[in-house]
Design a protein around this motif. Structure first.
Motif, PDB file in Angstrom:
ATOM      1  N   LEU A   1       0.835  -1.206   0.000  1.00 36.47           N
ATOM      2  CA  LEU A   1       0.000   0.000   0.000  1.00 36.47           C
ATOM      3  C   LEU A   1       0.868   1.254   0.000  1.00 36.47           C
ATOM      4  O   LEU A   1       0.559   2.245  -0.674  1.00 36.47           O
ATOM      5  N   ARG A   2       1.970   1.223   0.740  1.00 37.60           N
ATOM      6  CA  ARG A   2       2.913   2.346   0.740  1.00 37.60           C
ATOM      7  C   ARG A   2       3.531   2.542  -0.642  1.00 37.60           C
ATOM      8  O   ARG A   2       3.678   3.674  -1.116  1.00 37.60           O
ATOM      9  N   TRP A   3       3.915   1.440  -1.288  1.00 30.06           N
ATOM     10  CA  TRP A   3       4.485   1.531  -2.633  1.00 30.06           C
ATOM     11  C   TRP A   3       3.495   2.157  -3.621  1.00 30.06           C
ATOM     12  O   TRP A   3       3.893   2.816  -4.583  1.00 30.06           O
ATOM     13  N   ALA A   4       2.202   1.960  -3.368  1.00 34.09           N
ATOM     14  CA  ALA A   4       1.183   2.525  -4.254  1.00 34.09           C
ATOM     15  C   ALA A   4       0.782   3.940  -3.853  1.00 34.09           C
ATOM     16  O   ALA A   4      -0.115   4.533  -4.470  1.00 34.09           O
ATOM     17  N   GLY A   5       1.440   4.497  -2.830  1.00 32.39           N
ATOM     18  CA  GLY A   5       1.184   5.874  -2.439  1.00 32.39           C
ATOM     19  C   GLY A   5       0.096   6.064  -1.406  1.00 32.39           C
ATOM     20  O   GLY A   5      -0.256   7.203  -1.072  1.00 32.39           O
ATOM     21  N   TYR A   6      -0.445   4.960  -0.860  1.00 30.13           N
ATOM     22  CA  TYR A   6      -1.506   5.069   0.143  1.00 30.13           C
ATOM     23  C   TYR A   6      -0.918   5.238   1.542  1.00 30.13           C
ATOM     24  O   TYR A   6       0.161   4.737   1.849  1.00 30.13           O
TER      25      TYR A   6
ATOM     26  N   SER B   1      12.006  -8.143  -0.156  1.00 28.40           N
ATOM     27  CA  SER B   1      11.083  -7.841  -1.258  1.00 28.40           C
ATOM     28  C   SER B   1      10.493  -6.443  -1.190  1.00 28.40           C
ATOM     29  O   SER B   1       9.992  -5.934  -2.188  1.00 28.40           O
ATOM     30  N   ASN B   2      10.551  -5.787  -0.021  1.00 29.42           N
ATOM     31  CA  ASN B   2       9.781  -4.559   0.149  1.00 29.42           C
ATOM     32  C   ASN B   2      10.566  -3.285   0.394  1.00 29.42           C
ATOM     33  O   ASN B   2      10.073  -2.197   0.106  1.00 29.42           O
TER      34      ASN B   2
ATOM     35  N   ARG C   1       6.689  -4.017  -6.961  1.00 26.44           N
ATOM     36  CA  ARG C   1       6.649  -2.820  -6.132  1.00 26.44           C
ATOM     37  C   ARG C   1       6.936  -1.569  -6.962  1.00 26.44           C
ATOM     38  O   ARG C   1       6.278  -0.534  -6.814  1.00 26.44           O
ATOM     39  N   LYS C   2       7.916  -1.658  -7.861  1.00 28.57           N
ATOM     40  CA  LYS C   2       8.238  -0.515  -8.715  1.00 28.57           C
ATOM     41  C   LYS C   2       7.078  -0.183  -9.651  1.00 28.57           C
ATOM     42  O   LYS C   2       6.824   0.986  -9.954  1.00 28.57           O
ATOM     43  N   GLN C   3       6.375  -1.216 -10.085  1.00 31.54           N
ATOM     44  CA  GLN C   3       5.209  -0.989 -10.937  1.00 31.54           C
ATOM     45  C   GLN C   3       4.122  -0.235 -10.166  1.00 31.54           C
ATOM     46  O   GLN C   3       3.484   0.685 -10.717  1.00 31.54           O
ATOM     47  N   LEU C   4       3.911  -0.612  -8.912  1.00 33.54           N
ATOM     48  CA  LEU C   4       2.938   0.109  -8.081  1.00 33.54           C
ATOM     49  C   LEU C   4       3.348   1.569  -7.921  1.00 33.54           C
ATOM     50  O   LEU C   4       2.505   2.468  -7.966  1.00 33.54           O
TER      51      LEU C   4
ATOM     52  N   LEU D   1       5.442   8.773  -2.470  1.00 35.32           N
ATOM     53  CA  LEU D   1       5.714   7.650  -1.586  1.00 35.32           C
ATOM     54  C   LEU D   1       6.297   8.126  -0.260  1.00 35.32           C
ATOM     55  O   LEU D   1       7.126   9.028  -0.213  1.00 35.32           O
ATOM     56  N   SER D   2       5.866   7.483   0.821  1.00 38.68           N
ATOM     57  CA  SER D   2       6.394   7.755   2.158  1.00 38.68           C
ATOM     58  C   SER D   2       6.347   6.452   2.941  1.00 38.68           C
ATOM     59  O   SER D   2       5.267   5.927   3.206  1.00 38.68           O
ATOM     60  N   PHE D   3       7.516   5.916   3.299  1.00 36.48           N
ATOM     61  CA  PHE D   3       7.551   4.586   3.909  1.00 36.48           C
ATOM     62  C   PHE D   3       7.571   4.615   5.429  1.00 36.48           C
ATOM     63  O   PHE D   3       7.304   3.614   6.074  1.00 36.48           O
TER      64      PHE D   3
END
Length: 338
Positions: A200-205, A244-245, A299-302, A310-312
């Protein structure tokens, strides 16, 4: 038929004794006028759960799995069937409290919010917190915010952004789940919700902690925490999360701290007589490393179609949480699996 506002998905396996309290809390605290659907996914229970639901909860949508496939598969079956614009995943050993929907749904008015973390209290000791959302240390350390701290303190904590939400009671935007995908079945149980929080973070949520939304939870009462297979799976899943993340920059910076963390963890496991399953889990992760690295492409595609920058929110974990995590890591809930 109008689309429900909220779908509550309850995965269960041999949890008939837990379902009455869980479902009664939903009925008791459901606000007037809320279009709510409740979905129970029976993961091949052998205790008559489905028969009990037919007799005592005919308003519940029942999905029966013919083969016991584990928490992730059962949760995903419920998510796929859910018609609500918001989906809450609720453990069978949890109870909702008054006002849970109003507080849990309000943050979704912001389109960048993909999930909401309630204030989860320990049901047997409601003066203590189970989880105030999840956090993740950059060197590979998932943990619960506020675990076993005073509930009075966290009730006064302002709502705000956190890394992720515990799958014991998390709310998710259905559109966001369709975008990033549901739980990864390869996790089985443990850390699958942290993996979803990363995606969800990778997708900007963003994820928002909402202290006015309160849940009572039994804290994995039916898991066997002495099981070597469970500790092996947890060791593997922790590495799957890390490799992976993490964004590339974080991954490079975290390699040496991560190695040091593993040494400390291994020493603790040896003291507790769990060194062998820990090492076997790490070996399992090494075998899977090519697959884990391929997931980074997803993840890069998201990220390329992210809804917001993005903010992790990665960082360090307080010492108290560190000690607590090594002894008792993040738990998904009372979901009995072989």
């Amino acid at each position: 038929m109008n689309r429900p506002t909220l779908s509550v998905v309850i995965p269960t396996h041999n949890g008939r004794h837990l379902l009455p309290a869980c479902l009664e809390s939903l009925r008791r605290h459901r606000p007037e006028g809320l279009h709510l659907e409740v979905i129970v996914v029976d993961d091949a229970s052998l205790d008559g759960s489905a028969e009990w639901l037919h007799a005592h909860a005919p308003d519940v949508r029942l999905i029966r799995l013919e083969r016991n496939a584990g928490f992730c598969v059962a949760a995903n079956a419920g998510i796929a069937a859910a018609r609500g614009s918001i989906i809450q995943l609720l453990n069978n050993d949890a109870e909702v409290c008054e006002g849970w929907t109003e507080a849990g749904l309000a943050p979704f008015q912001d389109s960048s919010v993909g999930s909401v973390a309630p204030l989860v209290l320990i049901r047997s000791r409601p003066e203590l917190v189970d989880s105030a959302g999840d956090c993740y240390a950059f060197f590979g350390w998932p943990s619960k915010r506020g675990h076993r701290q005073s509930a009075d303190r966290w009730r006064l904590e302002p709502a705000g952004e956190v890394f992720g939400a515990s799958a014991s009671s998390a709310f998710y935007r259905a559109e966001a789940l369709r975008k990033v995908g549901p739980f990864d079945p390869s996790y089985g149980s443990y850390y699958e919700d942290v993996d979803l929080a990363f995606r969800l973070r990778w997708a900007g949520y963003r994820c928002v902690f909402e202290p006015e939304c309160r849940i009572l939870h039994d804290v994995s009462a039916t898991y066997d925490h002495g099981s070597p297979s469970l500790h092996r799976r947890m060791a593997k899943n922790a590495e799957a999360l890390f490799w992976s993340n993490l964004p590339a920059g974080w991954l490079v910076a975290a390699l040496i701290p991560h190695l040091g963390f593993l040494v400390v963890q291994f020493a603790w496991k040896v003291v507790k007589g769990r060194g062998r399953p820990f090492l076997l889990g790490k070996r399992d992760a090494i075998i899977e490393l090519p697959r884990l690295l391929k997931l980074r492409a997803h993840r890069k595609q998201l990220a390329r179609s992210a809804v917001a920058p993005l903010s992790f929110r990665l960082g360090l974990v307080p010492v108290g949480a560190a000690v607590d995590h090594i002894a008792q890591p993040i738990q998904a809930g009372a979901y009995v699996n072989p």
